[in-house]
Design a protein around this motif. Structure first.
Motif, PDB file in Angstrom:
ATOM      1  N   TRP A 146      43.945  31.894  51.470  1.00 25.21           N
ATOM      2  CA  TRP A 146      45.044  31.184  52.345  1.00 25.21           C
ATOM      3  C   TRP A 146      45.230  29.857  51.818  1.00 25.21           C
ATOM      4  CZ3 TRP A 146      49.074  33.250  54.694  1.00 25.21           C
ATOM      5  CH2 TRP A 146      48.970  34.387  55.298  1.00 25.21           C
ATOM      6  N   GLY A 147      44.213  28.954  51.609  1.00 26.60           N
ATOM      7  CA  GLY A 147      44.727  27.713  51.079  1.00 26.60           C
ATOM      8  C   GLY A 147      45.316  27.868  49.628  1.00 26.60           C
ATOM      9  N   LEU A 148      44.702  28.521  48.667  1.00 22.60           N
ATOM     10  CA  LEU A 148      45.334  28.734  47.298  1.00 22.60           C
ATOM     11  C   LEU A 148      46.611  29.378  47.534  1.00 22.60           C
ATOM     12  CD1 LEU A 148      42.409  30.552  45.610  1.00 22.60           C
ATOM     13  CD2 LEU A 148      43.583  28.415  44.980  1.00 22.60           C
ATOM     14  N   LEU A 149      46.847  30.149  48.272  1.00 26.12           N
ATOM     15  CA  LEU A 149      48.317  30.825  48.450  1.00 26.12           C
ATOM     16  C   LEU A 149      49.400  29.593  49.108  1.00 26.12           C
ATOM     17  CD1 LEU A 149      47.789  34.112  50.024  1.00 26.12           C
ATOM     18  CD2 LEU A 149      48.242  33.681  47.597  1.00 26.12           C
ATOM     19  N   LEU A 150      48.927  28.716  50.002  1.00 29.72           N
ATOM     20  CA  LEU A 150      49.755  27.752  50.616  1.00 29.72           C
ATOM     21  C   LEU A 150      50.011  26.486  49.648  1.00 29.72           C
ATOM     22  CD1 LEU A 150      49.544  29.347  53.258  1.00 29.72           C
ATOM     23  CD2 LEU A 150      49.166  27.189  54.519  1.00 29.72           C
ATOM     24  N   GLY A 151      49.105  26.460  48.683  1.00 34.66           N
ATOM     25  CA  GLY A 151      49.134  25.281  47.652  1.00 34.66           C
ATOM     26  C   GLY A 151      50.122  25.736  46.545  1.00 34.66           C
TER      27      GLY A 151
END
Length: 201
Positions: free
Chosen positions: A184-189
């Motif tokens: 999720w962190g990767l996608l939101l970045g």
């Protein structure tokens, strides 16, 4: 190996990423900017994205609102993310001009969107990896810069991709995040940077 994994969480903390992106932009851009202007912009960005958030964190810690600079509890993340979003608005309004620094302006717009999305998930009591969000956003920005200016940044980009893997391994090793929280962190970045790239690429 343990030392390397532990160091990654500190060295590549998300608080450094906006400044890192701005520094790399001025380092590789073919546009000409006077040295004094570059120094002034980087100083302003460092104050707004590093020094003021650190002071705000210690204030929250004194008030008992947070315990660790890693913000391990979901509820601890609400005020820091909200405050960080406001600081990004100030940067876009008073530090970076959309016409003189379009790439950098939209980089911070992407950071602002990522921060808001992260805040929405926090309000929903969902935890994401802010480390991954910061690193992914900066890496995508470098890839877009290389395409926009036809620059060969393969080594720098490869370094950041390797750092993403190292930092993700560190967060998993110390049970700071689950695999889904890292994803999720990767996608939101990544996606906010890709979305705003339409406006400047």
């Amino acid at each position: 190996m343990k030392f390397l994994l532990k160091s990654a969480s500190y060295i590549f903390h998300p608080i450094w990423m906006p400044f890192a992106g701005a520094f790399l932009y001025f380092l590789v851009t073919p546009r000409f900017f006077p040295k004094e202007v570059i120094e002034a912009k980087l100083l302003a960005i460092s104050i707004m994205t590093i020094f003021i958030p650190v002071v705000f964190f210690f204030m929250l810690k004194t008030l008992g609102k947070v315990r660790s600079h890693f913000l391990t509890e979901v509820k601890e993340r609400k005020w820091p993310l909200l405050f960080y979003a406001l600081l990004n608005i100030i940067i876009m309004k008073y530090v970076l001009d959309m016409f003189d620094y379009p790439e950098l302006y939209y980089f911070f717009l992407g950071i602002f969107i990522s921060t808001l999305l992260g805040l929405m998930l926090v309000i929903s009591r969902l935890k994401i990896s802010l480390h991954m969000m910061g690193l992914a956003g900066t890496t995508i920005f470098l890839i877009l810069l290389s395409l926009h200016f036809s620059l060969n940044l393969i080594y720098t980009i490869s370094f950041f991709i390797a750092i993403i893997g190292l930092t993700a391994s560190s967060r998993l090793y110390y049970n700071a995040h689950s695999t889904s929280e890292l994803l999720w962190g990767l996608l939101l970045g990544m996606f906010p940077q890709l979305a705003v790239a339409i406006l400047w690429l």
